[in-house]
Design a protein around this motif. Structure first.
Motif, PDB file in Angstrom:
ATOM      1  N   TYR A   1      -4.160  17.772  -6.225  1.00  0.00           N
ATOM      2  CA  TYR A   1      -2.784  17.754  -5.711  1.00  0.00           C
ATOM      3  C   TYR A   1      -2.705  18.105  -4.220  1.00  0.00           C
ATOM      4  N   ASP A   2      -3.412  19.187  -3.827  1.00  0.00           N
ATOM      5  CA  ASP A   2      -3.316  19.637  -2.424  1.00  0.00           C
ATOM      6  C   ASP A   2      -3.808  18.560  -1.467  1.00  0.00           C
ATOM      7  N   GLU A   3      -4.845  17.856  -1.898  1.00  0.00           N
ATOM      8  CA  GLU A   3      -5.412  16.781  -1.084  1.00  0.00           C
ATOM      9  C   GLU A   3      -4.367  15.676  -0.872  1.00  0.00           C
ATOM     10  N   VAL A   4      -3.653  15.351  -1.969  1.00  0.00           N
ATOM     11  CA  VAL A   4      -2.637  14.302  -1.902  1.00  0.00           C
ATOM     12  C   VAL A   4      -1.522  14.713  -0.942  1.00  0.00           C
ATOM     13  N   VAL A   5      -1.112  15.990  -1.031  1.00  0.00           N
ATOM     14  CA  VAL A   5      -0.041  16.468  -0.135  1.00  0.00           C
ATOM     15  C   VAL A   5      -0.514  16.418   1.323  1.00  0.00           C
ATOM     16  N   GLY A   6      -1.793  16.746   1.535  1.00  0.00           N
ATOM     17  CA  GLY A   6      -2.351  16.673   2.896  1.00  0.00           C
ATOM     18  C   GLY A   6      -2.289  15.239   3.425  1.00  0.00           C
ATOM     19  N   HIS A   7      -2.630  14.300   2.589  1.00  0.00           N
ATOM     20  CA  HIS A   7      -2.603  12.871   2.910  1.00  0.00           C
ATOM     21  C   HIS A   7      -1.173  12.458   3.301  1.00  0.00           C
ATOM     22  N   LEU A   8      -0.204  12.973   2.525  1.00  0.00           N
ATOM     23  CA  LEU A   8       1.209  12.667   2.792  1.00  0.00           C
ATOM     24  C   LEU A   8       1.655  13.230   4.142  1.00  0.00           C
ATOM     25  N   ARG A   9       1.230  14.485   4.397  1.00  0.00           N
ATOM     26  CA  ARG A   9       1.646  15.144   5.644  1.00  0.00           C
ATOM     27  C   ARG A   9       1.221  14.285   6.839  1.00  0.00           C
ATOM     28  N   GLN A  10      -0.036  13.821   6.761  1.00  0.00           N
ATOM     29  CA  GLN A  10      -0.612  12.979   7.807  1.00  0.00           C
ATOM     30  C   GLN A  10       0.211  11.685   7.973  1.00  0.00           C
ATOM     31  N   ALA A  11       0.531  11.041   6.826  1.00  0.00           N
ATOM     32  CA  ALA A  11       1.261   9.771   6.853  1.00  0.00           C
ATOM     33  C   ALA A  11       2.657   9.948   7.444  1.00  0.00           C
ATOM     34  N   VAL A  12       3.313  11.034   7.050  1.00  0.00           N
ATOM     35  CA  VAL A  12       4.678  11.283   7.555  1.00  0.00           C
ATOM     36  C   VAL A  12       4.629  11.492   9.064  1.00  0.00           C
ATOM     37  N   ALA A  13       3.576  12.192   9.531  1.00  0.00           N
ATOM     38  CA  ALA A  13       3.422  12.426  10.971  1.00  0.00           C
ATOM     39  C   ALA A  13       3.268  11.089  11.710  1.00  0.00           C
ATOM     40  N   GLU A  14       2.680  10.095  11.027  1.00  0.00           N
ATOM     41  CA  GLU A  14       2.504   8.783  11.661  1.00  0.00           C
ATOM     42  C   GLU A  14       3.748   7.907  11.514  1.00  0.00           C
ATOM     43  N   GLY A  15       4.813   8.489  10.920  1.00  0.00           N
ATOM     44  CA  GLY A  15       6.067   7.738  10.815  1.00  0.00           C
ATOM     45  C   GLY A  15       6.180   6.888   9.560  1.00  0.00           C
ATOM     46  N   ARG A  16       5.270   7.106   8.583  1.00  0.00           N
ATOM     47  CA  ARG A  16       5.365   6.304   7.357  1.00  0.00           C
ATOM     48  C   ARG A  16       6.225   7.006   6.307  1.00  0.00           C
ATOM     49  N   GLN A  17       6.640   6.246   5.291  1.00  0.00           N
ATOM     50  CA  GLN A  17       7.470   6.831   4.231  1.00  0.00           C
ATOM     51  C   GLN A  17       6.788   6.674   2.870  1.00  0.00           C
ATOM     52  N   ALA A  18       7.186   7.557   1.940  1.00  0.00           N
ATOM     53  CA  ALA A  18       6.514   7.555   0.636  1.00  0.00           C
ATOM     54  C   ALA A  18       7.495   7.831  -0.495  1.00  0.00           C
ATOM     55  N   TYR A  19       7.181   7.258  -1.656  1.00  0.00           N
ATOM     56  CA  TYR A  19       7.884   7.621  -2.893  1.00  0.00           C
ATOM     57  C   TYR A  19       6.988   8.578  -3.662  1.00  0.00           C
ATOM     58  N   TRP A  20       7.611   9.529  -4.336  1.00  0.00           N
ATOM     59  CA  TRP A  20       6.855  10.414  -5.236  1.00  0.00           C
ATOM     60  C   TRP A  20       7.573  10.359  -6.586  1.00  0.00           C
ATOM     61  N   VAL A  21       6.940   9.710  -7.561  1.00  0.00           N
ATOM     62  CA  VAL A  21       7.616   9.521  -8.847  1.00  0.00           C
ATOM     63  C   VAL A  21       7.172  10.580  -9.848  1.00  0.00           C
ATOM     64  N   CYS A  22       8.168  11.270 -10.421  1.00  0.00           N
ATOM     65  CA  CYS A  22       7.865  12.280 -11.439  1.00  0.00           C
ATOM     66  C   CYS A  22       7.981  11.646 -12.817  1.00  0.00           C
ATOM     67  N   PRO A  23       7.210  12.174 -13.774  1.00  0.00           N
ATOM     68  CA  PRO A  23       7.219  11.550 -15.099  1.00  0.00           C
ATOM     69  C   PRO A  23       8.549  11.773 -15.797  1.00  0.00           C
ATOM     70  N   LEU A  24       8.917  10.853 -16.654  1.00  0.00           N
ATOM     71  CA  LEU A  24      10.078  11.040 -17.511  1.00  0.00           C
ATOM     72  C   LEU A  24       9.578  11.682 -18.786  1.00  0.00           C
ATOM     73  N   VAL A  25      10.154  12.806 -19.153  1.00  0.00           N
ATOM     74  CA  VAL A  25       9.757  13.448 -20.397  1.00  0.00           C
ATOM     75  C   VAL A  25      10.819  13.071 -21.405  1.00  0.00           C
ATOM     76  N   GLU A  26      10.421  12.344 -22.468  1.00  0.00           N
ATOM     77  CA  GLU A  26      11.424  11.786 -23.383  1.00  0.00           C
ATOM     78  C   GLU A  26      12.368  12.832 -23.982  1.00  0.00           C
ATOM     79  N   GLU A  27      11.828  13.993 -24.360  1.00  0.00           N
ATOM     80  CA  GLU A  27      12.619  14.905 -25.198  1.00  0.00           C
ATOM     81  C   GLU A  27      13.970  15.243 -24.576  1.00  0.00           C
ATOM     82  N   SER A  28      13.965  15.555 -23.287  1.00  0.00           N
ATOM     83  CA  SER A  28      15.239  15.996 -22.760  1.00  0.00           C
ATOM     84  C   SER A  28      15.358  15.653 -21.303  1.00  0.00           C
TER      85      SER A  28
END
Length: 695
Positions: A462-489
């Motif tokens: 996870y930390d590596e992925v966030v580091g990758h994102l930080r770098q991308a945002v600094a370069e002016g790029r945008q990202a989606y982060w999709v969280c799982p849908l948990v059926e129960e509620s």
């Protein structure tokens, strides 16, 4: 029109069958068997070889064996409920029959010591001794002839034994009428299929394992009947849609030429083909009913807009309907530049339009000053009147089924109908779901769409992925982060998304991260989407709300958390949200190890290919048809015999056959037509029967 009398015995109450009482009928209902007719279509799924053997010695236990034995000593149970044993001897060896909870006098009557009996049941080895626990059959040698050599095994439910099922089926088979054949004689001869009654009897009396296979002639014929009845229903729906006179909308090319001239690229061959098919349909005086099926990013928008322009060039109007407000606004954004190139008036109408503004739009629509309207279902409200509506395009994210398509026709709209779907559906399913429509497929990616790099990352990184994102945002790029849908509620989803949102805000900074989830009021959702689309927020944390049609060309990174719990089609749709702009795009699928086989296979397929049609075929193979499109609400029929995955070719034959029969005999009045009506009643396709209007 009422059900033909020849079918009455099959549609009687179940308790009219010998041996079926009220209580048993209730148990049968649990299996979806409510009438004798349902029993006919509940076929055996396995069979047991009951041929008489000399001895059990040659069998490899556990195995079902039928053998003649001499009955020896009885050993009663030592304690209450314990096993009672009866020693028996076949031609070569001795073994035991074992009974639990059996009364001694009952056993003595069934198996008198010193006499011969034929026993049939499962032989197992227990403590080194061969035994048969509760034999399925105990018969006198002279009665053993009645035992079928190959006994069919049926699906059962609590309260229904195999004996009871076999008895009920036998009673139903005695009622099978002789029906005139509805199958095209040439097809029947070519496939060497039996007649209907013969096929039903054969399917319930298999002689070998191969008679149970889907390819067995009797079974194939019955599967075909089911598919043919379904396709006939769709073909009737299609004919009734088309019977409403359409209007010929002939393109002049006046506006289309301007748009094509302004495009920075040439349309793909698939786009040109689809545009041609649609224009030809619209120019005919029959109503168009066409499905435009294209993968994520295959350029459906351009094809749809060109179709709308045909309507305008012919002097009419077009409407494009989306299931949600967000999507309607997206269509507006993507169509607006094209409308400006063409020089036509484009407006949007949603539930949000109120008061004076709404009144002004309605007036402009009524006198033809608005050429193309984009909207939600609000465009169908009573007060919305068009000057001359020629084409309705439905963006089918919400499963616009046959029933809704017929409602649209019932509104008296003579407009042509084009349904768009971004879900690539395997051909077999698109025939089953949209068999009443003609299909145009976009199977090429337009120039300039870059492939999306897909990588699998375990959740431990996870930390590596966030580091990758930080770098991308600094370069002016945008990202989606999709969280799982948990059926129960939905609340759990909410906390998952909110926790992730907070964590990322801490890592990436205030104001960088936005949040969208299903529980938000629409206005907040729209605001969060708008902030992301305009680049004010750089990372959008979302539940799967965003899989439908959001277009942000600058977004080039997609992180999907717990990717292993998503379905293939869903992952493919999500990945399609990136790779829309000039930048290299990446999709990171984060999973929680260990992966089960299914999840591993899904993620591997996504890494291998971006071809939505191939992904859909794999999805179908892995999940089955019902699951793939959520049968409950998809309008996909539940077949009892036919298997959509394996019998796609049969479905295609059924479709062309049904269409041909109706073309030759629209009122189903010929001999074969009359037989086909009986088939529709037999298959309980009541809706189809209502559609066979006189003349």
């Amino acid at each position: 029109m009422s059900r033909p009398a020849i079918l009455f015995p099959l549609f009687a109450e179940l308790d009219t069958l010998e041996g079926v009482g009220e209580k048993t009928a209730k148990h049968f209902a649990q299996m979806g068997v409510e009438r004798p007719r349902d029993l006919l279509f509940t076929l055996p799924y396995a069979g047991v070889d009951r041929r008489l053997k000399r001895t059990i010695r040659d069998c490899v236990p556990p195995a079902t064996v039928t053998v003649e034995v001499e009955v020896g000593a009885h050993v009663p149970a030592r304690r209450k409920g314990g096993p009672a044993r009866v020693f028996v001897r076949d031609a070569e060896t001795e073994f035991q029959l074992v009974f639990f909870h059996a009364k001694p006098d009952y056993l003595q009557k069934q198996l008198p010591t010193g006499q011969r009996r034929v026993v049939s049941g499962k032989v197992e080895i227990f403590d080194g001794l061969a035994q048969m626990v509760h034999p399925d059959h105990i018969l006198r040698p002279e009665d053993a002839r009645d035992l079928p050599e190959f006994e069919p095994v049926y699906p059962l439910t609590a309260g229904i034994t195999l004996k009871l099922m076999q008895k009920a089926v036998a009673a139903t088979l005695a009622r099978v009428p002789d029906l005139a054949d509805w199958i095209d004689p040439a097809l029947k001869a070519r496939e060497k299929w039996p007649g209907w009654a013969e096929a039903i009897r054969a399917a319930h009396a298999p002689g070998t394992m191969s008679d149970l296979a889907a390819e067995a002639p009797a079974r194939q014929r019955l599967a075909y009947d089911e598919l043919f009845a379904h396709q006939l229903t769709l073909a009737l729906a299609r004919a009734s849609l088309r019977r409403g006179k359409g209007r010929a909308s002939v393109a002049t090319g006046r506006y289309q030429r301007k748009v094509l001239a302004a495009l920075p690229y040439r349309p793909t061959g698939a786009q040109e083909r689809a545009m041609g098919e649609i224009a030809a349909d619209m120019a005919a005086d029959k109503r168009m009913s066409r499905l435009l099926q294209g993968d994520v990013g295959s350029g459906k928008t351009l094809v749809a807009f060109m179709a709308l322009l045909v309507a305008v060039e012919a002097g009419g109007q077009g409407v494009m309907m989306a299931p949600t407000e967000i999507l309607a606004r997206q269509h507006l954004e993507s169509l607006r530049p094209l409308a400006e190139d063409a020089g036509v008036v484009l407006e949007v109408l949603t539930g949000r339009d109120k008061g004076g503004e709404r009144a002004a739009k309605l007036a402009a629509l009524k006198d033809g000053r608005i050429h193309i309207l984009v909207g939600t279902h609000a465009v169908f409200q009573k007060d919305v009147a068009f000057h001359d509506l020629r084409l309705a395009i439905i963006d089918e994210q919400h499963r616009f089924g046959v029933a809704q398509r017929m409602e649209l026709a019932a509104k008296g709209l003579t407009a042509d109908v084009l349904v768009m779907t971004a879900t690539p559906i395997p051909r077999s399913l698109s025939l089953a779901q949209y068999g009443d429509m003609d299909v145009s497929i976009l199977d090429e990616k337009p120039a300039g769409r870059k492939p999306v790099k897909t990588a699998l990352v375990s959740s431990g990184r996870y930390d590596e992925v966030v580091g990758h994102l930080r770098q991308a945002v600094a370069e002016g790029r945008q990202a989606y982060w999709v969280c799982p849908l948990v059926e129960e509620s939905e609340l759990v989803d909410l906390t998952a998304a909110e926790d992730r949102f907070r964590a990322l805000r801490v890592s990436l900074g205030e104001g960088v991260v936005g949040l969208v989830h299903g529980q938000m009021p629409p206005s907040e959702k729209d605001a969060a989407m708008a902030a992301f689309a305009e680049g004010r927020t750089k990372v959008l944390v979302a539940t799967t709300v965003i899989e439908v049609g959001v277009n942000v060309p600058n977004a080039s990174i997609m992180v999907i958390e717990r990717a292993e719990i998503f379905g293939l089609a869903q992952l493919h749709q999500l990945r399609g949200r990136v790779g829309r702009g000039a930048a290299e795009s990446t999709c990171l699928m984060m999973y929680q190890p260990p992966l089960n086989d299914g999840a591993e296979r899904r993620l591997a397929i996504l890494r291998e290919t971006e071809d939505g049609f191939r992904i859909a075929e794999e999805d179908l193979a892995m999940r089955g048809a019902g699951d793939l499109i959520g049968t409950a609400q998809s309008g996909l029929p539940r077949f009892r015999i036919a298997d959509l995955e394996r019998q796609a070719a049969l479905l295609a034959v059924a479709q062309s056959d049904a269409r041909k029969l109706l073309a030759d005999d629209p009122g189903l009045t010929s001999r074969r037509g009359e037989a086909a009506r009986v088939l529709l009643w037999l298959m309980a396709q009541d809706r189809a029967i209502r559609l066979i209007k006189v003349g």
